[in-house]
Design a protein around this motif. Structure first.
Motif, PDB file in Angstrom:
ATOM      1  N   LYS A 145       0.841  -1.206   0.000  1.00 45.20           N
ATOM      2  CA  LYS A 145       0.000   0.000   0.000  1.00 45.20           C
ATOM      3  C   LYS A 145       0.881   1.263   0.000  1.00 45.20           C
ATOM      4  CE  LYS A 145      -4.175   1.510   2.486  1.00 45.20           C
ATOM      5  NZ  LYS A 145      -5.107   1.069   3.535  1.00 45.20           N
ATOM      6  N   ALA A 146       1.348   1.688   1.163  1.00 38.83           N
ATOM      7  CA  ALA A 146       2.178   2.896   1.215  1.00 38.83           C
ATOM      8  C   ALA A 146       3.410   2.745   0.328  1.00 38.83           C
ATOM      9  CB  ALA A 146       2.605   3.177   2.651  1.00 38.83           C
ATOM     10  N   LEU A 147       3.925   1.537   0.268  1.00 34.75           N
ATOM     11  CA  LEU A 147       5.156   1.313  -0.492  1.00 34.75           C
ATOM     12  C   LEU A 147       5.017   1.670  -1.973  1.00 34.75           C
ATOM     13  CD1 LEU A 147       8.039  -0.093  -0.048  1.00 34.75           C
ATOM     14  CD2 LEU A 147       7.024  -1.877  -1.444  1.00 34.75           C
ATOM     15  N   SER A 148       3.831   1.423  -2.551  1.00 35.29           N
ATOM     16  CA  SER A 148       3.637   1.752  -3.966  1.00 35.29           C
ATOM     17  C   SER A 148       3.817   3.250  -4.192  1.00 35.29           C
ATOM     18  CB  SER A 148       2.228   1.347  -4.428  1.00 35.29           C
ATOM     19  OG  SER A 148       2.017  -0.027  -4.218  1.00 35.29           O
ATOM     20  N   PHE A 149       3.296   4.042  -3.273  1.00 33.23           N
ATOM     21  CA  PHE A 149       3.388   5.492  -3.423  1.00 33.23           C
ATOM     22  C   PHE A 149       4.800   5.977  -3.105  1.00 33.23           C
ATOM     23  CE2 PHE A 149      -1.033   4.440  -2.219  1.00 33.23           C
ATOM     24  CZ  PHE A 149      -1.600   4.690  -3.458  1.00 33.23           C
ATOM     25  N   CYS A 150       5.406   5.325  -2.140  1.00 33.91           N
ATOM     26  CA  CYS A 150       6.784   5.645  -1.756  1.00 33.91           C
ATOM     27  C   CYS A 150       7.717   5.384  -2.951  1.00 33.91           C
ATOM     28  CB  CYS A 150       7.138   4.764  -0.563  1.00 33.91           C
ATOM     29  SG  CYS A 150       8.767   5.007   0.111  1.00 33.91           S
ATOM     30  N   GLU A 151       7.488   4.271  -3.630  1.00 38.10           N
ATOM     31  CA  GLU A 151       8.292   3.939  -4.817  1.00 38.10           C
ATOM     32  C   GLU A 151       8.098   4.977  -5.915  1.00 38.10           C
ATOM     33  OE1 GLU A 151       8.448  -0.198  -6.140  1.00 38.10           O
ATOM     34  OE2 GLU A 151       8.231   0.446  -8.215  1.00 38.10           O
ATOM     35  N   ARG A 152       6.840   5.360  -6.141  1.00 37.50           N
ATOM     36  CA  ARG A 152       6.568   6.369  -7.179  1.00 37.50           C
ATOM     37  C   ARG A 152       7.252   7.684  -6.840  1.00 37.50           C
ATOM     38  NH1 ARG A 152       1.998   5.324 -10.766  1.00 37.50           N
ATOM     39  NH2 ARG A 152       2.231   7.546 -11.193  1.00 37.50           N
ATOM     40  N   GLU A 153       7.246   8.038  -5.548  1.00 38.73           N
ATOM     41  CA  GLU A 153       7.887   9.299  -5.140  1.00 38.73           C
ATOM     42  C   GLU A 153       9.391   9.244  -5.411  1.00 38.73           C
ATOM     43  OE1 GLU A 153       7.030  12.133  -1.506  1.00 38.73           O
ATOM     44  OE2 GLU A 153       8.449  10.604  -0.854  1.00 38.73           O
ATOM     45  N   ALA A 154      10.022   8.136  -5.023  1.00 39.33           N
ATOM     46  CA  ALA A 154      11.472   8.028  -5.208  1.00 39.33           C
ATOM     47  C   ALA A 154      11.829   8.096  -6.697  1.00 39.33           C
ATOM     48  CB  ALA A 154      11.981   6.728  -4.585  1.00 39.33           C
ATOM     49  N   LEU A 155      11.034   7.416  -7.534  1.00 39.56           N
ATOM     50  CA  LEU A 155      11.315   7.445  -8.977  1.00 39.56           C
ATOM     51  C   LEU A 155      11.085   8.842  -9.556  1.00 39.56           C
ATOM     52  CD1 LEU A 155       9.781   3.989  -9.923  1.00 39.56           C
ATOM     53  CD2 LEU A 155      12.189   4.636 -10.162  1.00 39.56           C
ATOM     54  N   ALA A 156      10.064   9.540  -9.045  1.00 38.79           N
ATOM     55  CA  ALA A 156       9.806  10.905  -9.511  1.00 38.79           C
ATOM     56  C   ALA A 156      10.982  11.818  -9.158  1.00 38.79           C
ATOM     57  CB  ALA A 156       8.511  11.428  -8.899  1.00 38.79           C
ATOM     58  N   MET A 157      11.572  11.596  -7.992  1.00 39.16           N
ATOM     59  CA  MET A 157      12.718  12.415  -7.579  1.00 39.16           C
ATOM     60  C   MET A 157      13.868  12.275  -8.574  1.00 39.16           C
ATOM     61  SD  MET A 157      12.997  11.833  -3.484  1.00 39.16           S
ATOM     62  CE  MET A 157      11.875  12.656  -2.340  1.00 39.16           C
ATOM     63  N   LEU A 158      14.124  11.040  -8.989  1.00 35.46           N
ATOM     64  CA  LEU A 158      15.222  10.833  -9.932  1.00 35.46           C
ATOM     65  C   LEU A 158      14.843  11.329 -11.325  1.00 35.46           C
ATOM     66  CD1 LEU A 158      16.418   7.560  -8.365  1.00 35.46           C
ATOM     67  CD2 LEU A 158      17.902   9.492  -8.898  1.00 35.46           C
ATOM     68  N   HIS A 159      13.567  11.190 -11.675  1.00 33.50           N
ATOM     69  CA  HIS A 159      13.076  11.721 -12.954  1.00 33.50           C
ATOM     70  C   HIS A 159      13.320  13.228 -12.996  1.00 33.50           C
ATOM     71  CE1 HIS A 159      10.183  12.841 -16.109  1.00 33.50           C
ATOM     72  NE2 HIS A 159      10.169  11.577 -16.475  1.00 33.50           N
ATOM     73  N   ARG A 160      12.989  13.880 -11.913  1.00 33.42           N
ATOM     74  CA  ARG A 160      13.157  15.335 -11.861  1.00 33.42           C
ATOM     75  C   ARG A 160      14.630  15.723 -11.918  1.00 33.42           C
ATOM     76  NH1 ARG A 160       9.565  19.390  -8.161  1.00 33.42           N
ATOM     77  NH2 ARG A 160      10.357  21.316  -9.099  1.00 33.42           N
ATOM     78  N   HIS A 211       1.340   2.107   7.176  1.00 37.40           N
ATOM     79  CA  HIS A 211       0.317   1.916   6.142  1.00 37.40           C
ATOM     80  C   HIS A 211       0.747   0.883   5.109  1.00 37.40           C
ATOM     81  CE1 HIS A 211      -1.776   5.081   8.089  1.00 37.40           C
ATOM     82  NE2 HIS A 211      -0.784   5.921   7.901  1.00 37.40           N
ATOM     83  N   SER A 212       1.522  -0.073   5.580  1.00 41.07           N
ATOM     84  CA  SER A 212       1.870  -1.183   4.698  1.00 41.07           C
ATOM     85  C   SER A 212       0.940  -2.352   5.006  1.00 41.07           C
ATOM     86  CB  SER A 212       3.342  -1.570   4.879  1.00 41.07           C
ATOM     87  OG  SER A 212       4.153  -0.598   4.231  1.00 41.07           O
ATOM     88  N   ILE A 213       0.946  -3.316   4.117  1.00 45.90           N
ATOM     89  CA  ILE A 213       0.041  -4.462   4.238  1.00 45.90           C
ATOM     90  C   ILE A 213       0.667  -5.496   5.181  1.00 45.90           C
ATOM     91  CG2 ILE A 213      -1.122  -6.299   2.962  1.00 45.90           C
ATOM     92  CD1 ILE A 213      -2.084  -3.523   2.130  1.00 45.90           C
ATOM     93  N   HIS A 214      -0.099  -5.954   6.141  1.00 42.20           N
ATOM     94  CA  HIS A 214       0.408  -6.966   7.076  1.00 42.20           C
ATOM     95  C   HIS A 214       0.367  -8.341   6.406  1.00 42.20           C
ATOM     96  CE1 HIS A 214      -1.064  -3.921  10.251  1.00 42.20           C
ATOM     97  NE2 HIS A 214       0.194  -3.711   9.964  1.00 42.20           N
TER      98      HIS A 214
END
Lengths: 544, 544
Positions: A144-159, B102-105
């Motif tokens: 869940k949170a990890l999917s958004f966390c991953e997108r954020e990290a990739l966006a940082m490098l994209h930028r 907010h991660s999946i258990h």
């Protein structure tokens, strides 16, 4: 007490002959799965053992144990899975004595021959956390949170690479129709993914035609009227492009390798001619590849000139910056990547110069919709319109490696990465200077970044070197000597330098030169370590 | 004190405006890289924090926090890499509050909807050790003992499946010309690798022809006189075969999906006809795929019958046993895999029913020379005749995941894995019985293994269900209800069941049925947990 695996297994078989009851097996197994509070004894016990191993391993100066491969491989010759669960303590002792003890000290300051390095300490506890969380990044229901966390990290490098507007990132960073980058297991999968996207986008569905994805390559080339498909880049392209060309069905002979110059840069005129030639022959150019950090010597193509060619030819421009991408962090050196911001796709490896653990590659995509060209769905997962990251990826289930990437970007930061890059290049210059000052060695090329190729010159040939009078036979002798030197240094294990074979050197294209190859990326490597590695080579050479 | 990421960044920018000197940055970064003894304060501090996170996470019964996706995605909307290194303590607090929370258990005994589970406790310290060692399994120079350890673990699984002679394993286990298996990041790469090997082996170099690897697919089909190339298997094949067909250039339309029956087994007659049909049309059959554990319901193809067809047609037989492979550990259930020992290649996922962390897939190869069909070399690595594992692999650099595989096989053992498999299937039968006994639910198929598909029936329709008088419109209503139920259950986060769409059910092929999908693999899941999950669904359904 140290048990060999055989003895440990004997214990198991012994238990077996005693006929362990199924309920006892169940009890043993359930103990392994008990949550940490209940299992504190097991987990804490292993933790203690492993911390001891790790500390010894991480503080070692030697690059390697001196055990022979022939000896070590015999330790791993058992193809039977033990019948009973092995004793945990015995197994970890075995692991320490047989695996950890004979593993490569990739973090040693004197292991400066491959693209590995000491890592920041936070990655070790983070690895434990990642494994405890065991998210599966393929879909939102298991990450869940990890999917958004991953997108954020990739966006940082994209930028960092593309530097589009604030508004662009606000629009795409967490938009489930946009893909700014794909996190993969390594640079090879990143390069394959980039070319896959490029191929599918150039041969997409049109009118009645269903596109290469559904109809296949032959039908697609036929529909679009091409005689074949190629990928063009420097002869120094990584071997992952061979894998990609093979896998994608164009064949490795359709990977057009353009000669590079003495500075390991692709010859721009030849590249341009090849592009014109392909157009004249009615061949689809799937992509033109620029290399930002060749694997063998760190050379950087002139990306801006390649971008001009690709733009003019309207061809996908891919940059393999698996190694060199992080130069962009450095105010002093980022100009060497000029033109990367014009790439359609860029490969960067997290486990190289982002100083993260093995298993983190990524491809960044200029066009957030490009990856829709490879999108797949399934009824039980990856539904259209979902945030499931696996929709647009070569891999399926995959671990939460984004945690490392996110942590690295935050805990090291722009300035921290700049420091690491600058230091690596500074120390490489130091090593190049030392080599030039010593008659024992010959520098084979001025380093572009932090890879250095050089060779040892046996004493009787040094005068010829200084007079530039080496014959082909002399070079062959020097080659043999350097191959032997590199193997002996590796075997002795006090320090490590790798080797490669160069054809484009000052000796001309006809002469293959075996080069010693240093990679100076480890922040723990000091000038004293560099001196020690060179002195180690001199000492070994004298004994040859 | 809990800092949001914004506040943390503000701190950084504050430091920035104060103009941190380059030497201070250097000091901060070098502190991160200090070896564990010197850095004990940082690493121990993080370790403590992470142990607390992990313990809370691992002992949680709930499947998930109830935060909305819309809320959580806003927390990850920053595309700027911080300029200064963030404070380590603050970052880990942020990680705990925003990511871990907010991660999946996936280890929760009530998260029984996907192929994830609680893991044995030894994997957590082992993850730390693997990261400390940071071996790169691509080549022997960066993974010495580990290369042999990986080969041993793969040989163990090869023997479990194929059970060749002692002599066979003695000859191949540590022979650098033999490849008994390839360790990859997951089942998708394993399936792609298997088909890639099969394609290249069927279209290899011959006489003047250079083979598909060099000359490409179109030329190869032309040389061998084929009109096209296909892969044949059940309609329930995993979507990774779509990726493979697309990537390999045959196109997803050349993935021939044969109907399956109500038991989710491929229709053998239809398969045989398809094979004959392809031969009649002069199409190359790259491989026939048998599925051992469909992703949506755990169904097992009749592998022995498929093996007969493949053998008769002289076609590569690949078994996708990513999920179901470990049934082979069970005396009671291994007969369901009968025929797997006749496969040319077998995919198994370590991160599924071998109870290992995410990121471990493998393909086992009957013929130790098959993988030479995809071999690649490079001058700086992966030399011919070396032990470099990357020579024959889709991936390049990759982590030492073999450590987990080796540890799992030894610490759980044959009998331990048998216990885990048997328990999962036993508890699935319990759940199936419970569902059959409750009027609220309808079982959609008798489970083959430990996946279960069923649905909730709204009260007003239960009588029609028992009379078997449901109309198409009734089914649509039930579908909508179940989709809503599954989404609400996921959102509330007390327990979790996934969903899938089934077409082959007792309602006939015309009716799409949305099914709830349980996966009972977690050893921590008890009968009480199963009751609790079903009761949670009843409670949620009553509120709809």
């Amino acid at each position: 007490m140290t048990l060999s695996k055989k003895e440990m297994l004997k214990q198991n078989y012994f238990l077996e002959t005693e006929q362990v009851l199924p309920c006892e097996i169940g009890g043993k197994v359930m103990q392994l799965f008990a949550s940490s509070s209940q299992a504190s004894s097991i987990e804490e016990q292993i933790d203690g053992v492993i911390n001891d191993f790790s500390e010894d391993f991480l503080t070692s100066i030697d690059s390697n144990s001196d055990i022979d491969l022939d000896l070590i491989l015999r330790k791993f010759s058992d193809s039977q899975i033990p019948i009973q669960p092995a004793d945990v303590e015995s197994y970890f002792q075995y692991l320490g004595n047989h695996v950890v003890a004979h593993s490569i000290h990739t973090s040693s300051p004197r292991f400066i021959g491959h693209m590995t390095s000491a890592l920041p300490s936070f990655v070790r506890p983070l690895a434990k956390l990642m494994t405890a969380m065991n998210q599966n990044a393929v879909k939102i229901e298991t990450a869940k949170a990890l999917s958004f966390c991953e997108r954020e990290a990739l966006a940082m490098l994209h930028r960092l690479v593309y530097n589009f507007s604030e508004n662009f990132y606000a629009q795409h960073i967490q938009n489930n129709q946009s893909t700014l980058g794909i996190l993969v297991s390594g640079g090879t999968v990143a390069n394959i993914t980039a070319l896959w996207c490029a191929r599918n986008a150039s041969l997409k569905a049109k009118d009645e035609f269903l596109g290469v994805e559904k109809a296949g390559l032959a039908a697609a080339l036929d529909f679009y009227g091409y005689k074949g498909a190629v990928v063009i880049g420097s002869e120094l392209m990584h071997y992952s492009f061979d894998k990609a060309a093979d896998l994608m069905g164009i064949g490795t002979d359709s990977l057009i390798r353009i000669p590079s110059d003495r500075h390991n840069r692709v010859n721009i005129d030849a590249l341009q001619k090849a592009v014109a030639n392909c157009h004249a022959q009615n061949l689809l150019i799937i992509a033109i590849v620029g290399v930002a950090g060749t694997t063998d010597s760190g050379g950087l193509d002139s990306l801006a000139e390649i971008a001009d060619i690709a733009q003019h030819a309207q061809v996908h421009f891919h940059v393999d910056a698996a190694w060199g991408g992080p130069l962009i962090f450095s105010q002093q050196h980022r100009h060497k990547l000029a033109g990367i911001e014009r790439a359609d796709s860029v490969t960067i490896d997290g486990h190289k110069q982002l100083y993260l653990p093995m298993g983190i590659g990524m491809v960044l995509l200029r066009d957030p919709q490009l990856a829709s060209a490879i999108e797949k769905q399934a009824s039980y997962t990856m539904r259209k319109g979902s945030f499931d990251l696996g929709k647009r990826a070569l891999e399926g289930s995959r671990p939460g490696m984004a945690l490392f990437l996110h942590a690295g970007l935050n805990l090291i930061g722009l300035k921290g990465y700049e420091f690491l890059i600058d230091e690596g290049i500074r120390k490489t210059k130091y090593m190049a200077d030392r080599i030039c000052s010593m008659s024992e060695f010959q520098l084979l090329a001025e380093p572009d970044t932090n890879l250095l190729i050089y060779r040892y010159i046996p004493e009787q040939l040094r005068e010829l070197v200084s007079k530039k009078q080496l014959t082909e036979i002399d070079n062959q002798l020097i080659n043999q000597f350097n191959e032997r030197l590199q193997k002996m240094q590796r075997q002795i294990g006090r320090s490590f330098i790798s080797r490669t074979t160069k054809t484009a050197t000052s000796f001309g294209k006809e002469t293959s030169i075996i080069a010693l190859r240093a990679v100076i990326a480890n922040p723990l490597t000091t000038e004293e370590d560099i001196d020690a590695v060179l002195n180690d080579q001199i000492q070994i050479a004298q004994a040859i």
